[in-house]
Design a protein around this motif. Sequence first.
Motif, PDB file in Angstrom:
ATOM      1  N   ILE A 299       0.731  -1.279  -0.023  1.00 10.52           N
ATOM      2  CA  ILE A 299       0.150   0.291  -0.031  1.00 10.52           C
ATOM      3  C   ILE A 299       0.942   1.223   0.214  1.00 10.52           C
ATOM      4  O   ILE A 299       0.802   2.047  -0.919  1.00 10.52           O
ATOM      5  CB  ILE A 299      -0.763  -0.094   1.201  1.00 10.52           C
ATOM      6  CG1 ILE A 299      -2.344  -1.116   0.963  1.00 10.52           C
ATOM      7  CG2 ILE A 299      -1.242   1.392   1.473  1.00 10.52           C
ATOM      8  CD1 ILE A 299      -3.272  -1.588   2.220  1.00 10.52           C
ATOM      9  N   SER A 300       1.905   1.595   0.903  1.00  6.82           N
ATOM     10  CA  SER A 300       2.718   2.132   0.460  1.00  6.82           C
ATOM     11  C   SER A 300       3.629   2.773  -0.180  1.00  6.82           C
ATOM     12  O   SER A 300       3.389   3.632  -1.097  1.00  6.82           O
ATOM     13  CB  SER A 300       3.636   2.085   1.955  1.00  6.82           C
ATOM     14  OG  SER A 300       3.625   2.201   3.511  1.00  6.82           O
ATOM     15  N   ARG A 301       4.168   1.765  -0.970  1.00  9.69           N
ATOM     16  CA  ARG A 301       4.471   1.863  -2.312  1.00  9.69           C
ATOM     17  C   ARG A 301       3.710   2.301  -3.728  1.00  9.69           C
ATOM     18  O   ARG A 301       4.046   3.248  -4.348  1.00  9.69           O
ATOM     19  CB  ARG A 301       5.186   0.267  -2.712  1.00  9.69           C
ATOM     20  CG  ARG A 301       6.762   0.090  -2.480  1.00  9.69           C
ATOM     21  CD  ARG A 301       7.018  -0.889  -3.387  1.00  9.69           C
ATOM     22  NE  ARG A 301       6.374  -2.433  -3.024  1.00  9.69           N
ATOM     23  CZ  ARG A 301       5.907  -2.772  -2.366  1.00  9.69           C
ATOM     24  NH1 ARG A 301       7.392  -2.844  -1.231  1.00  9.69           N
ATOM     25  NH2 ARG A 301       5.734  -3.942  -2.647  1.00  9.69           N
ATOM     26  N   ASN A 302       2.548   1.987  -3.096  1.00  7.50           N
ATOM     27  CA  ASN A 302       1.350   2.097  -4.412  1.00  7.50           C
ATOM     28  C   ASN A 302       0.820   3.514  -3.473  1.00  7.50           C
ATOM     29  O   ASN A 302       0.247   4.404  -5.023  1.00  7.50           O
ATOM     30  CB  ASN A 302       0.135   1.494  -4.134  1.00  7.50           C
ATOM     31  CG  ASN A 302      -1.008   1.780  -5.268  1.00  7.50           C
ATOM     32  OD1 ASN A 302      -1.675   2.335  -5.134  1.00  7.50           O
ATOM     33  ND2 ASN A 302      -0.868   0.568  -6.587  1.00  7.50           N
ATOM     34  N   LEU A 303       0.770   3.739  -2.836  1.00  9.33           N
ATOM     35  CA  LEU A 303       0.506   5.264  -2.405  1.00  9.33           C
ATOM     36  C   LEU A 303       1.250   6.010  -3.229  1.00  9.33           C
ATOM     37  O   LEU A 303       1.379   7.517  -3.611  1.00  9.33           O
ATOM     38  CB  LEU A 303      -0.024   5.536  -0.822  1.00  9.33           C
ATOM     39  CG  LEU A 303      -1.068   5.155   0.112  1.00  9.33           C
ATOM     40  CD1 LEU A 303      -1.381   5.424   0.504  1.00  9.33           C
ATOM     41  CD2 LEU A 303      -2.567   5.475  -1.524  1.00  9.33           C
ATOM     42  N   ALA A 304       2.708   5.941  -2.271  1.00  7.72           N
ATOM     43  CA  ALA A 304       3.770   6.810  -2.983  1.00  7.72           C
ATOM     44  C   ALA A 304       3.968   6.730  -4.477  1.00  7.72           C
ATOM     45  O   ALA A 304       3.924   7.899  -5.038  1.00  7.72           O
ATOM     46  CB  ALA A 304       5.503   6.013  -3.006  1.00  7.72           C
TER      47      ALA A 304
ATOM     48  N   ALA B 136      -6.761   4.374  -7.516  1.00  5.16           N
ATOM     49  CA  ALA B 136      -7.186   4.853  -9.324  1.00  5.16           C
ATOM     50  C   ALA B 136      -7.690   5.970  -9.805  1.00  5.16           C
ATOM     51  O   ALA B 136      -7.556   6.452 -10.289  1.00  5.16           O
ATOM     52  CB  ALA B 136      -6.962   3.194 -10.182  1.00  5.16           C
ATOM     53  N   ASN B 137      -8.660   5.507  -8.954  1.00  5.74           N
ATOM     54  CA  ASN B 137      -9.631   6.650  -9.539  1.00  5.74           C
ATOM     55  C   ASN B 137     -10.679   7.477  -7.921  1.00  5.74           C
ATOM     56  O   ASN B 137     -11.279   8.488  -8.437  1.00  5.74           O
ATOM     57  CB  ASN B 137     -11.131   5.998  -9.321  1.00  5.74           C
ATOM     58  CG  ASN B 137     -11.467   4.942 -10.580  1.00  5.74           C
ATOM     59  OD1 ASN B 137     -11.002   5.392 -11.712  1.00  5.74           O
ATOM     60  ND2 ASN B 137     -11.731   3.505 -10.444  1.00  5.74           N
TER      61      ASN B 137
ATOM     62  N   ALA C 271      -7.745  -5.092   0.085  1.00 12.31           N
ATOM     63  CA  ALA C 271      -6.661  -4.070  -0.060  1.00 12.31           C
ATOM     64  C   ALA C 271      -6.138  -3.489  -1.986  1.00 12.31           C
ATOM     65  O   ALA C 271      -6.010  -2.338  -1.949  1.00 12.31           O
ATOM     66  CB  ALA C 271      -4.562  -4.452   0.479  1.00 12.31           C
ATOM     67  N   GLN C 272      -6.493  -4.696  -2.073  1.00 15.91           N
ATOM     68  CA  GLN C 272      -6.190  -4.817  -3.607  1.00 15.91           C
ATOM     69  C   GLN C 272      -7.365  -3.809  -4.405  1.00 15.91           C
ATOM     70  O   GLN C 272      -7.505  -3.078  -4.963  1.00 15.91           O
ATOM     71  CB  GLN C 272      -5.929  -6.276  -4.852  1.00 15.91           C
ATOM     72  CG  GLN C 272      -5.590  -5.743  -6.056  1.00 15.91           C
ATOM     73  CD  GLN C 272      -3.850  -5.138  -5.570  1.00 15.91           C
ATOM     74  OE1 GLN C 272      -2.595  -5.956  -5.150  1.00 15.91           O
ATOM     75  NE2 GLN C 272      -4.066  -4.548  -6.716  1.00 15.91           N
ATOM     76  N   PHE C 273      -8.622  -3.957  -3.820  1.00 14.43           N
ATOM     77  CA  PHE C 273      -9.755  -3.732  -4.212  1.00 14.43           C
ATOM     78  C   PHE C 273      -9.800  -2.315  -3.792  1.00 14.43           C
ATOM     79  O   PHE C 273      -9.830  -1.185  -4.766  1.00 14.43           O
ATOM     80  CB  PHE C 273     -10.871  -4.327  -3.604  1.00 14.43           C
ATOM     81  CG  PHE C 273     -12.196  -3.319  -3.984  1.00 14.43           C
ATOM     82  CD1 PHE C 273     -12.901  -3.782  -4.771  1.00 14.43           C
ATOM     83  CD2 PHE C 273     -12.749  -1.828  -2.968  1.00 14.43           C
ATOM     84  CE1 PHE C 273     -14.091  -3.065  -5.318  1.00 14.43           C
ATOM     85  CE2 PHE C 273     -13.895  -1.862  -3.333  1.00 14.43           C
ATOM     86  CZ  PHE C 273     -14.763  -2.348  -4.547  1.00 14.43           C
ATOM     87  N   LEU C 274      -9.171  -1.657  -2.741  1.00 12.15           N
ATOM     88  CA  LEU C 274      -8.929  -0.093  -2.249  1.00 12.15           C
ATOM     89  C   LEU C 274      -8.286   0.285  -3.564  1.00 12.15           C
ATOM     90  O   LEU C 274      -7.970   1.309  -4.360  1.00 12.15           O
ATOM     91  CB  LEU C 274      -8.645  -0.040  -1.163  1.00 12.15           C
ATOM     92  CG  LEU C 274      -9.921  -0.703  -0.382  1.00 12.15           C
ATOM     93  CD1 LEU C 274      -9.258   0.073   1.416  1.00 12.15           C
ATOM     94  CD2 LEU C 274     -11.070   0.104  -0.146  1.00 12.15           C
ATOM     95  N   LEU C 275      -6.248  -0.284  -3.692  1.00 11.67           N
ATOM     96  CA  LEU C 275      -5.777   0.464  -5.116  1.00 11.67           C
ATOM     97  C   LEU C 275      -6.187   0.228  -5.686  1.00 11.67           C
ATOM     98  O   LEU C 275      -5.975   0.518  -7.421  1.00 11.67           O
ATOM     99  CB  LEU C 275      -4.261  -1.203  -4.813  1.00 11.67           C
ATOM    100  CG  LEU C 275      -3.796  -0.348  -3.263  1.00 11.67           C
ATOM    101  CD1 LEU C 275      -2.606  -1.740  -3.080  1.00 11.67           C
ATOM    102  CD2 LEU C 275      -3.134   0.330  -2.832  1.00 11.67           C
TER     103      LEU C 275
END
Length: 558
Positions: A36-41, A87-88, A78-82
Amino acid sequence: MTGKKKSAQASVEAMYRVFTVPEAPESTLSRIDQNISRNLAGFLQEHIVAVERDLSDVEKDFSDYSIPEKPVFVSEQAQFLLDKLVANSVHTASPAFIGHMTSALPYFMLPLSKIMIALNQNLVKTETSKAFTPMERQVLGMIHRLVYQEDGAFYRKWMHDPRYALGAMCSGGTVANLTALWVARNRAFPAEGSFRGLHQEGLFRALKYYGYEGAAIVVSRRGHYSLRKAADVLGLGRESLIPVDTDDENRINTDALRDKCLELQRQKIKVMAICGVAGTTETGNVDPLDAMADIAREFGAHFHVDAAWGGPTLFSRTYKHLLRGIEKADSVTFDAHKQLYVPMGVGLVVFRDPSLASAVEHHAQYIIRKGSRDLGSTTLEGSRPGMSMLIHSGLKILAREGYEILIDQGIEKAKTFADMIEAEPDFELITRPELNILTYRYCPEKVREALAIADPLQAEKLNTCLNRITKFIQKTQRERGKAFVSRTRLEPARYFNFPCIVFRVVLANPLTTKEILTDILVEQRELSRDEGIEDEISILHQMADAVLRQTTPSARQA
């Protein structure tokens, strides 16, 4: 191997696990946290403000109205949220997102916020907050001193006195304004003789006892809509929020303010509160607070300043004079999630007199007993998170010097952008920035020349056409997703007060550069040539040519 997907199960053991801190760095939850941290970054480093996807299409991902019977794994959610949420989402931290009062956050706010969430303190009561309560009192004291500049002895006496509060922490400026006016209402109709006070007997009995036909809150026409909500919630009625005309700089006309107060007085309507604005939402202007304080004192009204946006200007030695008179206010609202650069959902109100908060004090034997240090006794909201921890961190890590740099840069950047707009033949500056907000619109030089000599009817037709064009450009630029400016509607005196749709820009993000601002203007100019608006542009130029062909500007002079 059947290839059957493993499913989550609800059990006592599973419920225990989800409430247990993961032990190993390589545990599933730790890996999810890292992902999650990597994705948000990555999201925060992107330059796209919003991916172009219709909201009705996004709604399909959130259309199931049944609570699931069976659980899913944390990794699956978590994957659903990402995929579907992150993403939206709107990239409000993007340096090209300059349309609203939401900006980038200092990156340290992300890891520090974990402390607040993990501890999950409830600030209604010291039994559920312990050290968070004195920290909240300290934050209120710090902001109080920023506004009122009392000496050290004042804060040593009042800051931690359990019988008083220097302010109230709230979920945002709306509740902060409501809290201030709640205090003002109760103080306007205090207990006297046989009357036990409005807070006990209600507004109807209060008006009857004091011989009034009503009560009013007076503010400029640029006042925030939250004040109208407050008038509604406090039982005064929305029509009891009395608007006063502004001058050409969108500041309240103090002569008109005094006349309005006299008129209300003659009508036996109690002027309960006068509200000044330090940073109007649409144009960023500051009312003449000094003069307003004098008028409030003349009519015995509570003087409240809504400084939700502009309050942090007090950090700047260069620009704090713009808020001269704020120190005379009975109460002042700040929105920490604006120019204190704290995550969304925290504001506060400070009171000049530490005893003012007692006007709305409530107690309950099971939780907020009289004489306790609990700040919940003087806040509208009961259970509250420890957001003061993040304000405290900002005030310590950025400090006065850091906030001063941010404020100064924002104001100077707005002035630079205003100069850039005025140098462009296709754009017209509508309101010059006083703080760091400005408005402008698409309006070619030839059209501006026509407007300068147009009569009221001609100006109305030209401005109606410009409104459609400006709206098209703003919506299309937003849909493209590379940059975002908002739009609002103003009534410029130079155009006979006709409602004009304009672009609104807020320059608080320190990452916004002159190059980004140039690109925004370039894209807007390109959009003015879009085939979707070419007929409107053609009509605009035809109307402008017709006005310019006039031999004399007699129609406007008439």
